[in-house]
Design a protein around this motif. Structure first.
Motif, PDB file in Angstrom:
ATOM      1  N   SER A  85     -69.286  41.108 -10.270  1.00  0.00           N
ATOM      2  CA  SER A  85     -69.910  40.321 -11.332  1.00  0.00           C
ATOM      3  C   SER A  85     -70.902  41.217 -12.066  1.00  0.00           C
ATOM      4  CB  SER A  85     -70.623  39.104 -10.749  1.00  0.00           C
ATOM      5  OG  SER A  85     -71.738  39.504  -9.975  1.00  0.00           O
ATOM      6  N   TYR A 126     -72.783  46.382 -12.391  1.00  0.00           N
ATOM      7  CA  TYR A 126     -71.762  45.639 -11.669  1.00  0.00           C
ATOM      8  C   TYR A 126     -72.217  45.412 -10.238  1.00  0.00           C
ATOM      9  CZ  TYR A 126     -68.617  46.569 -15.512  1.00  0.00           C
ATOM     10  OH  TYR A 126     -68.050  46.611 -16.740  1.00  0.00           O
ATOM     11  N   TYR A 135     -71.264  42.721  -4.415  1.00  0.00           N
ATOM     12  CA  TYR A 135     -71.639  41.788  -3.368  1.00  0.00           C
ATOM     13  C   TYR A 135     -71.805  42.441  -1.995  1.00  0.00           C
ATOM     14  CZ  TYR A 135     -70.329  38.368  -6.834  1.00  0.00           C
ATOM     15  OH  TYR A 135     -70.229  37.670  -7.986  1.00  0.00           O
TER      16      TYR A 135
END
Length: 162
Positions: free
Chosen positions: A145, A157, A160
């Motif tokens: 994301s 970017y 995660y």
């Protein structure tokens, strides 16, 4: 040998969570950016709960008072040299002093137990992260994301895992 009573075990548990919250907040992760300084309020509230469940978790002596006094002097100095001090800056500085005060005045046993808890929790987080990194290197695509901070000043970017 039991050092704490049943009620203070709840206090130690809350102390662990409060210390971990403060620790995670100090790393400034992207998922806490929206909270701003409000996670400091959460930490202070959790540390205050530890007072209700176990006042014996804390020890006040001259050495710890000196450490706390030096911390207060440091925060006052930082407020004096800063040019754009607002009332919120002063409030959150006082809350940070409270958080570090709870840590300074906590008993050594409580800090040791809490740091062992944090080390185990961070080991679990690191394990998941390293497994995600290995899968990424093997070709698995984790769609990242785009994280935007400060109205486009910082954009990157976020994968995660790592």
């Amino acid at each position: 040998m039991r050092i704490f009573s049943a009620n203070s075990n709840k206090g130690v548990g809350i102390f662990k969570v409060a210390l971990f919250t403060s620790f995670i907040y100090s790393m400034n992760p992207w998922f806490l950016w929206s909270l701003g300084n409000y996670s400091v309020i959460l930490s202070v509230v959790l540390f205050l709960f530890t007072l209700f469940y176990g006042k014996e978790l804390y020890l006040i002596n001259e050495k710890r008072l000196l450490s706390f006094f030096i911390l207060v002097i440091l925060h006052i100095y930082l407020l004096l040299i800063k040019s754009d001090v607002t009332i919120l800056t002063i409030i959150f500085s006082i809350l940070n002093i409270c958080v570090f005060g709870f840590i300074i005045f906590s008993r050594d046993v409580c800090r040791i137990v809490s740091l062992q808890f944090m080390a185990k929790l961070l080991a679990c987080i690191s394990l998941v992260s390293i497994l995600g990194l290995i899968l990424f290197f093997l070709g698995f695509n984790f769609s990242p994301s785009v994280v935007d901070y400060n109205d486009g000043q910082y954009e990157y970017y976020n994968y995660y895992f790592f």
